[in-house]
Enzyme design. Structure first.
Site, mmCIF file in Angstrom:
data_model
loop_
_atom_site.group_PDB
_atom_site.id
_atom_site.type_symbol
_atom_site.label_atom_id
_atom_site.label_comp_id
_atom_site.label_asym_id
_atom_site.label_seq_id
_atom_site.Cartn_x
_atom_site.Cartn_y
_atom_site.Cartn_z
ATOM 1 N N SER A 89 0.846 -1.184 0.000
ATOM 2 C CA SER A 89 0.000 0.000 0.000
ATOM 3 C C SER A 89 0.885 1.238 0.000
ATOM 4 C CB SER A 89 -0.895 0.012 1.235
ATOM 5 O OG SER A 89 -0.080 0.140 2.406
ATOM 6 N N ASP A 147 -1.063 -1.607 -4.076
ATOM 7 C CA ASP A 147 -2.435 -1.679 -3.573
ATOM 8 C C ASP A 147 -2.955 -0.269 -3.298
ATOM 9 O OD1 ASP A 147 -4.772 -2.871 -2.607
ATOM 10 O OD2 ASP A 147 -3.993 -3.026 -0.565
ATOM 11 N N GLU A 188 -10.811 0.299 -9.285
ATOM 12 C CA GLU A 188 -11.901 0.108 -8.334
ATOM 13 C C GLU A 188 -13.100 0.945 -8.752
ATOM 14 O OE1 GLU A 188 -12.792 1.039 -3.626
ATOM 15 O OE2 GLU A 188 -10.900 0.075 -4.141
ATOM 16 N N SER A 238 -10.107 -10.054 4.990
ATOM 17 C CA SER A 238 -9.821 -10.560 6.328
ATOM 18 C C SER A 238 -11.097 -10.484 7.165
ATOM 19 C CB SER A 238 -8.730 -9.717 6.998
ATOM 20 O OG SER A 238 -7.496 -9.847 6.332
ATOM 21 N N THR A 258 -5.251 -7.508 7.157
ATOM 22 C CA THR A 258 -5.539 -7.453 8.596
ATOM 23 C C THR A 258 -5.232 -8.768 9.309
ATOM 24 O OG1 THR A 258 -7.210 -5.745 8.269
ATOM 25 C CG2 THR A 258 -7.325 -6.990 10.311
#
Length: 284
Positions: free
Chosen positions: A50, A82, A134, A211, A233
């Site tokens: 990320s 990400d 996205e 997660s 996570t």
């Protein structure tokens, strides 16, 4: 072997009707855990960073760790950005050697999201880099990116069809009921919406915020067309909980290896379990 583009892994996943795990990296131990799990399960794997991880560790460190892991691997390994939120961030990752980037323009109006995605695609196509986008806002917090529950909205299937038609993106992350971070309850995925999107776009779909999603729900999403599943996570939980446990038993411990080693092993076990759930074990 060298790092490979994500689209190659997702093409094989589509043929085999399974999903490839995309696991977030933040440090050396987690990179090692991901590779150890992938090797043990003989599975293709995506390491992803990320913007927060890049800020913490440095883009060169992230790339070097991942590319070193790939060079020692006997399974396919990809390196993915990400939630890149700008053209500039994507370009930095492409220049340093990432084999895939996500351009997240989901907070923008539809046409602006399309324009930004196409701008990234123009460069990525010329360099052989995969691109994920996205559509619809996925709730929760991913590093510095926060989407309030009231702002989160599900992806419209027809908008998804139009978006893919206008961009030709390699993979799409729709919003279908998952969220980033730790869940307060059990998430409920909108499977009819996911199925409709898969039927209309005909490209690999990505499940973010996985997660905490029950295994059966993830497997149903894979049956409906999800080919990349993001996990962060659960790895953090296993890693940090083990660190706490080790230090709790021996508060005077000052050797980082004796704390981070068990944490790395705990992360490896979590990742191995996820790989089996995704159906990618033995697919390398």
């Amino acid at each position: 072997m060298p790092l490979v583009p994500v689209k190659e892994l997702l093409k094989k996943a589509e043929e085999g009707k399974y999903a490839v795990g995309a696991f977030n990296v933040n440090n050396m131990e987690i990179v090692q855990a991901i590779l150890a799990a992938a090797e043990a399960e003989r599975a293709p794997v995506i390491m992803q960073a990320s913007q927060g991880a890049i800020k913490y560790a440095g883009i060169e460190y992230i790339y070097t760790l991942a590319s070193l892991a790939a060079s020692q691997a006997t399974v396919p390994v990809a390196l993915h950005l990400d939630h890149g939120t700008s053209f500039e961030q994507c370009m930095k990752c492409i220049r340093v050697g990432f084999t895939s980037v996500m351009i997240d323009g989901s907070k923008l109006p539809l046409e602006e999201n399309i324009a930004l995605t196409n701008k990234v695609l123009e460069v990525a196509r010329a360099t052989g880099v995969s691109v994920e986008a996205e559509l619809g806002k996925i709730g929760g917090t991913e590093d510095d990116i926060h989407v309030d529950e009231k702002e989160a909205f599900f992806t419209d299937p027809e908008e998804a069809r139009y978006f893919v038609e206008k961009t030709g993106v390699d993979a799409l992350a729709p919003s279908v009921g998952t969220a980033h971070g730790q869940y307060k309850g059990i998430p409920k995925l909108d499977f009819p919406r996911l199925e409709k999107i898969a039927q209309l776009v005909k490209i690999p779909l990505v499940l973010h915020g996985s997660s905490g999603v029950p295994d059966e729900a993830i497997q149903e999403a894979i049956r409906l067309g999800v080919r990349k599943v993001n996990i962060d996570t659960n790895i953090r939980e296993a890693f940090t909980n083990t660190c706490r446990e080790v230090l709790g038993k021996n508060p005077k411990e000052i050797d980082p290896r004796k704390v981070l080693g068990p944490a790395r092993e705990a992360a490896t076990q979590v990742i191995r379990e996820k790989i089996r759930v995704f159906g990618s074990a033995g697919k390398a």
